[in-house]
Design a protein around this motif. Sequence first.
Motif, PDB file in Angstrom:
ATOM      1  N   THR A 135       0.838  -1.199   0.000  1.00  0.00           N
ATOM      2  CA  THR A 135       0.000   0.000   0.000  1.00  0.00           C
ATOM      3  C   THR A 135       0.872   1.248   0.000  1.00  0.00           C
ATOM      4  O   THR A 135       0.597   2.206  -0.729  1.00  0.00           O
ATOM      5  N   GLY A 136       1.927   1.242   0.797  1.00  0.00           N
ATOM      6  CA  GLY A 136       2.838   2.384   0.842  1.00  0.00           C
ATOM      7  C   GLY A 136       3.509   2.629  -0.501  1.00  0.00           C
ATOM      8  O   GLY A 136       3.627   3.770  -0.955  1.00  0.00           O
ATOM      9  N   LYS A 137       3.938   1.553  -1.160  1.00  0.00           N
ATOM     10  CA  LYS A 137       4.572   1.696  -2.472  1.00  0.00           C
ATOM     11  C   LYS A 137       3.574   2.213  -3.507  1.00  0.00           C
ATOM     12  O   LYS A 137       3.924   3.029  -4.367  1.00  0.00           O
ATOM     13  N   ALA A 138       2.343   1.743  -3.442  1.00  0.00           N
ATOM     14  CA  ALA A 138       1.319   2.213  -4.377  1.00  0.00           C
ATOM     15  C   ALA A 138       1.045   3.701  -4.165  1.00  0.00           C
ATOM     16  O   ALA A 138       0.898   4.462  -5.132  1.00  0.00           O
ATOM     17  N   LYS A 139       0.996   4.128  -2.904  1.00  0.00           N
ATOM     18  CA  LYS A 139       0.771   5.547  -2.614  1.00  0.00           C
ATOM     19  C   LYS A 139       1.952   6.391  -3.070  1.00  0.00           C
ATOM     20  O   LYS A 139       1.760   7.491  -3.608  1.00  0.00           O
ATOM     21  N   ASP A 140       3.174   5.894  -2.885  1.00  0.00           N
ATOM     22  CA  ASP A 140       4.355   6.622  -3.349  1.00  0.00           C
ATOM     23  C   ASP A 140       4.340   6.775  -4.866  1.00  0.00           C
ATOM     24  O   ASP A 140       4.657   7.843  -5.399  1.00  0.00           O
ATOM     25  N   ALA A 141       3.961   5.704  -5.560  1.00  0.00           N
ATOM     26  CA  ALA A 141       3.879   5.766  -7.019  1.00  0.00           C
ATOM     27  C   ALA A 141       2.824   6.773  -7.455  1.00  0.00           C
ATOM     28  O   ALA A 141       3.026   7.532  -8.404  1.00  0.00           O
ATOM     29  N   MET A 142       1.707   6.795  -6.753  1.00  0.00           N
ATOM     30  CA  MET A 142       0.650   7.743  -7.085  1.00  0.00           C
ATOM     31  C   MET A 142       1.127   9.178  -6.854  1.00  0.00           C
ATOM     32  O   MET A 142       0.859  10.065  -7.652  1.00  0.00           O
ATOM     33  N   ASP A 143       1.867   9.389  -5.766  1.00  0.00           N
ATOM     34  CA  ASP A 143       2.411  10.714  -5.489  1.00  0.00           C
ATOM     35  C   ASP A 143       3.376  11.144  -6.589  1.00  0.00           C
ATOM     36  O   ASP A 143       3.384  12.310  -6.999  1.00  0.00           O
ATOM     37  N   ARG A 144       4.191  10.220  -7.070  1.00  0.00           N
ATOM     38  CA  ARG A 144       5.116  10.554  -8.158  1.00  0.00           C
ATOM     39  C   ARG A 144       4.344  10.903  -9.417  1.00  0.00           C
ATOM     40  O   ARG A 144       4.715  11.826 -10.140  1.00  0.00           O
ATOM     41  N   LEU A 145       3.274  10.168  -9.696  1.00  0.00           N
ATOM     42  CA  LEU A 145       2.459  10.482 -10.868  1.00  0.00           C
ATOM     43  C   LEU A 145       1.838  11.867 -10.748  1.00  0.00           C
ATOM     44  O   LEU A 145       1.707  12.584 -11.728  1.00  0.00           O
ATOM     45  N   ALA A 146       1.457  12.223  -9.542  1.00  0.00           N
ATOM     46  CA  ALA A 146       0.823  13.521  -9.311  1.00  0.00           C
ATOM     47  C   ALA A 146       1.846  14.639  -9.179  1.00  0.00           C
ATOM     48  O   ALA A 146       1.480  15.781  -8.961  1.00  0.00           O
ATOM     49  N   HIS A 147       3.125  14.308  -9.290  1.00  0.00           N
ATOM     50  CA  HIS A 147       4.219  15.280  -9.167  1.00  0.00           C
ATOM     51  C   HIS A 147       4.213  15.977  -7.821  1.00  0.00           C
ATOM     52  O   HIS A 147       4.526  17.154  -7.714  1.00  0.00           O
ATOM     53  N   LYS A 148       3.834  15.260  -6.765  1.00  0.00           N
ATOM     54  CA  LYS A 148       3.863  15.857  -5.435  1.00  0.00           C
ATOM     55  C   LYS A 148       5.293  16.040  -4.963  1.00  0.00           C
ATOM     56  O   LYS A 148       5.581  16.926  -4.184  1.00  0.00           O
ATOM     57  N   ASP A 149       6.204  15.177  -5.413  1.00  0.00           N
ATOM     58  CA  ASP A 149       7.622  15.336  -5.107  1.00  0.00           C
ATOM     59  C   ASP A 149       8.233  16.133  -6.249  1.00  0.00           C
ATOM     60  O   ASP A 149       8.418  15.621  -7.332  1.00  0.00           O
ATOM     61  N   GLU A 150       8.528  17.384  -6.002  1.00  0.00           N
ATOM     62  CA  GLU A 150       9.135  18.223  -7.029  1.00  0.00           C
ATOM     63  C   GLU A 150      10.572  17.795  -7.256  1.00  0.00           C
ATOM     64  O   GLU A 150      11.228  17.312  -6.340  1.00  0.00           O
ATOM     65  N   PRO A 151      11.098  17.971  -8.477  1.00  0.00           N
ATOM     66  CA  PRO A 151      12.493  17.613  -8.735  1.00  0.00           C
ATOM     67  C   PRO A 151      13.430  18.312  -7.759  1.00  0.00           C
ATOM     68  O   PRO A 151      13.288  19.496  -7.487  1.00  0.00           O
ATOM     69  N   GLY A 152      14.362  17.535  -7.212  1.00  0.00           N
ATOM     70  CA  GLY A 152      15.330  18.090  -6.276  1.00  0.00           C
ATOM     71  C   GLY A 152      14.900  18.010  -4.830  1.00  0.00           C
ATOM     72  O   GLY A 152      15.670  18.309  -3.939  1.00  0.00           O
ATOM     73  N   SER A 153      13.650  17.603  -4.562  1.00  0.00           N
ATOM     74  CA  SER A 153      13.212  17.503  -3.177  1.00  0.00           C
ATOM     75  C   SER A 153      13.766  16.215  -2.574  1.00  0.00           C
ATOM     76  O   SER A 153      14.068  15.271  -3.280  1.00  0.00           O
ATOM     77  N   PRO A 154      13.903  16.147  -1.254  1.00  0.00           N
ATOM     78  CA  PRO A 154      14.503  14.973  -0.617  1.00  0.00           C
ATOM     79  C   PRO A 154      13.769  13.676  -0.918  1.00  0.00           C
ATOM     80  O   PRO A 154      14.367  12.631  -0.985  1.00  0.00           O
TER      81      PRO A 154
END
Length: 102
Positions: free
Chosen positions: A56-75
């Motif tokens: 579930t955590g990996k699926a949520k992380d993938a969804m966040d990446r798709l939504a660009h919640k992690d901007e380039p260069g963020s930790p």
Amino acid sequence: MGLMDSFKAKLAPAKEKVSGLAQQHGGKIENGLDKAAKMVDEKTKGKYSGKIQTGTGKAKDAMDRLAHKDEPGSPGNSASTGTTGPEGGGTTTPPDAPPPAS
């Protein structure tokens, strides 16, 4: 233009649409993931709780990446920064860049 460049160019509009949908409906998607995880955990009587939480955590992380919640260069965005992964396993993901000239 190489085959991969052509392929990426053709998929760019679809990627943007998926990204927009993930941004727009991210809360609903995460809620659905949580409900599904809870149901599976109940059906398996907690036998696979750890694996279900990990998935579930990996699926949520993938969804966040798709939504660009992690901007380039963020930790949290290791794929764009070339840092080690969140598990600290020492595996390095190189940033998207052309290969060095020979």
